[in-house]
Design a protein around this motif. Structure first.
Motif, PDB file in Angstrom:
ATOM      1  N   TRP A  82       0.983  -1.353  -0.008  1.00 48.33           N
ATOM      2  CA  TRP A  82       0.184   0.020  -0.080  1.00 48.33           C
ATOM      3  C   TRP A  82       1.004   1.244  -0.161  1.00 48.33           C
ATOM      4  O   TRP A  82       0.514   2.309  -0.630  1.00 48.33           O
ATOM      5  CB  TRP A  82      -0.845  -0.142   1.236  1.00 48.33           C
ATOM      6  N   ARG A  83       2.122   1.117   0.417  1.00 45.35           N
ATOM      7  CA  ARG A  83       2.932   2.438   0.525  1.00 45.35           C
ATOM      8  C   ARG A  83       3.548   2.492  -0.939  1.00 45.35           C
ATOM      9  O   ARG A  83       3.478   3.927  -1.242  1.00 45.35           O
ATOM     10  CB  ARG A  83       4.144   1.959   1.748  1.00 45.35           C
ATOM     11  N   ARG A 130      -6.521   0.614  18.169  1.00 50.87           N
ATOM     12  CA  ARG A 130      -5.920   2.093  18.122  1.00 50.87           C
ATOM     13  C   ARG A 130      -4.465   1.788  17.683  1.00 50.87           C
ATOM     14  O   ARG A 130      -3.953   2.645  16.805  1.00 50.87           O
ATOM     15  CB  ARG A 130      -6.033   2.959  19.039  1.00 50.87           C
ATOM     16  N   PHE A 131      -3.901   0.804  17.974  1.00 50.84           N
ATOM     17  CA  PHE A 131      -2.515   0.476  17.595  1.00 50.84           C
ATOM     18  C   PHE A 131      -2.461   0.209  16.050  1.00 50.84           C
ATOM     19  O   PHE A 131      -1.715   0.590  15.409  1.00 50.84           O
ATOM     20  CB  PHE A 131      -1.894  -0.676  18.433  1.00 50.84           C
ATOM     21  N   VAL A 132      -3.435  -0.730  15.659  1.00 53.61           N
ATOM     22  CA  VAL A 132      -3.457  -0.954  14.309  1.00 53.61           C
ATOM     23  C   VAL A 132      -3.738   0.031  13.371  1.00 53.61           C
ATOM     24  O   VAL A 132      -2.783   0.444  12.404  1.00 53.61           O
ATOM     25  CB  VAL A 132      -4.411  -2.257  13.995  1.00 53.61           C
ATOM     26  N   ILE A 133      -4.531   0.908  13.754  1.00 56.05           N
ATOM     27  CA  ILE A 133      -5.063   2.125  13.201  1.00 56.05           C
ATOM     28  C   ILE A 133      -3.955   2.928  12.894  1.00 56.05           C
ATOM     29  O   ILE A 133      -3.413   3.483  11.869  1.00 56.05           O
ATOM     30  CB  ILE A 133      -6.379   2.779  13.742  1.00 56.05           C
ATOM     31  N   GLU A 134      -3.266   3.288  14.227  1.00 52.61           N
ATOM     32  CA  GLU A 134      -2.406   4.607  14.162  1.00 52.61           C
ATOM     33  C   GLU A 134      -1.140   4.115  13.703  1.00 52.61           C
ATOM     34  O   GLU A 134      -0.175   4.828  13.058  1.00 52.61           O
ATOM     35  CB  GLU A 134      -2.264   4.919  15.612  1.00 52.61           C
ATOM     36  N   ALA A 137      -2.673   1.808   9.490  1.00 49.61           N
ATOM     37  CA  ALA A 137      -3.626   2.434   8.600  1.00 49.61           C
ATOM     38  C   ALA A 137      -3.416   3.829   8.305  1.00 49.61           C
ATOM     39  O   ALA A 137      -3.452   4.092   7.265  1.00 49.61           O
ATOM     40  CB  ALA A 137      -5.140   2.160   9.183  1.00 49.61           C
ATOM     41  N   ASN A 138      -3.382   4.765   9.577  1.00 46.09           N
ATOM     42  CA  ASN A 138      -3.269   6.116   9.150  1.00 46.09           C
ATOM     43  C   ASN A 138      -1.989   6.474   8.220  1.00 46.09           C
ATOM     44  O   ASN A 138      -2.144   7.407   7.620  1.00 46.09           O
ATOM     45  CB  ASN A 138      -3.453   6.967  10.705  1.00 46.09           C
ATOM     46  N   PRO A 139      -0.797   5.974   8.776  1.00 46.05           N
ATOM     47  CA  PRO A 139       0.379   6.465   7.965  1.00 46.05           C
ATOM     48  C   PRO A 139       0.172   6.151   6.396  1.00 46.05           C
ATOM     49  O   PRO A 139       0.759   6.948   5.695  1.00 46.05           O
ATOM     50  CB  PRO A 139       1.472   5.725   8.564  1.00 46.05           C
ATOM     51  N   LEU A 140      -0.458   4.997   6.263  1.00 45.53           N
ATOM     52  CA  LEU A 140      -0.835   4.562   4.561  1.00 45.53           C
ATOM     53  C   LEU A 140      -1.761   5.529   3.996  1.00 45.53           C
ATOM     54  O   LEU A 140      -1.795   5.460   2.682  1.00 45.53           O
ATOM     55  CB  LEU A 140      -0.902   3.218   4.454  1.00 45.53           C
ATOM     56  N   TYR A 162     -13.342   6.161   1.887  1.00 42.09           N
ATOM     57  CA  TYR A 162     -12.205   5.490   1.960  1.00 42.09           C
ATOM     58  C   TYR A 162     -12.681   4.273   2.844  1.00 42.09           C
ATOM     59  O   TYR A 162     -12.044   3.140   2.464  1.00 42.09           O
ATOM     60  CB  TYR A 162     -11.318   6.264   2.911  1.00 42.09           C
ATOM     61  N   ALA A 163     -13.439   4.333   3.929  1.00 41.57           N
ATOM     62  CA  ALA A 163     -13.637   3.025   4.706  1.00 41.57           C
ATOM     63  C   ALA A 163     -14.407   1.968   3.825  1.00 41.57           C
ATOM     64  O   ALA A 163     -14.192   0.740   4.147  1.00 41.57           O
ATOM     65  CB  ALA A 163     -14.697   3.527   5.741  1.00 41.57           C
TER      66      ALA A 163
END
Length: 220
Positions: A82-83, A130-134, A137-140, A162-163
């Protein structure tokens, strides 16, 4: 060998020395996927993996630390797909999106535990979800959104939330492997070979791309 042992000194090996970390983290993923976070005991997991409870505690600090390490071990494998989707100027944007979706489904086939774990975690607010998202998910997200925006601006896809795209690619594409009993009852092969998994991933990508396209999807 004797010299190395003497240099280390007598007594028990240091925590984690000689440990097959990938095997341990894969076993932790299996346990958390089967029983959920609350239903998983580190002591029972230690017995299951053939290591000491003290070693797991020394290496990861806590059950939550082990959960973080196991999920990071898996999710770092799909992160580059994804990056790189935002950094492939040599490829057509729609092809890039299709390739990323395929890689996501292939990842779900290789690590079905991740989707099962997120099915446990996604409905409850916790430091874990929140660990998975932060962390992932959020950086990508900015790069993926930039890719989608280029496609929308070019009139090639509809403006999809997006979701919506996230769940279609991640949960929709991976459910076949996260729910193997249900999938088998629906006629899916119990032990799909590499070609079958690849064909499923490409079908998911093609259906998804066709569904959001404002024009016919690109040729392969």
């Amino acid at each position: 060998m004797v010299r190395a042992a003497a240099a280390r000194g007598r007594g028990r090996p240091r925590a984690g020395e000689g440990l097959d970390l990938a095997h341990l983290l894969r076993g932790a993923l299996d346990a958390f996927a089967e029983s959920g976070y609350d239903g998983t005991s580190v002591r029972e997991l230690a017995r299951r993996l053939g290591v000491s409870h003290a070693l797991l505690t020394a290496r990861f600090g806590s059950k939550e630390g082990l959960w973080f390490a196991a999920m990071e071990h898996a999710l770092t494998l799909i992160e580059p797909a994804w990056r790189d989707s935002a950094q492939s100027p040599e490829l057509d944007d729609l092809v890039v999106l299709r390739n990323a979706i395929i890689e996501q489904v292939l990842f779900s086939a290789a690590y079905p535990q991740v989707l099962r774990i997120m099915n446990h975690e996604g409905a409850i607010d916790s430091p874990r979800v929140r660990f998975v998202i932060e962390r992932f998910a959020n950086p990508l997200r900015p790069g993926v959104e930039a890719l989608l925006s280029r496609l929308v601006d070019a009139g090639r896809i509809r403006d999809v939330p997006y979701a919506t795209l996230h769940y279609l690619a991640v949960a929709g594409g991976g459910a076949l492997y996260a729910n193997p009993v249900e999938a088998a009852l629906l006629g899916a092969p119990v032990h799909p070979d590499t070609d079958t998994v690849r064909a499923h991933a490409e079908t998911v990508a093609d259906v998804l791309i066709a569904g959001i396209s404002a024009a016919p999807p690109p040729a392969r």
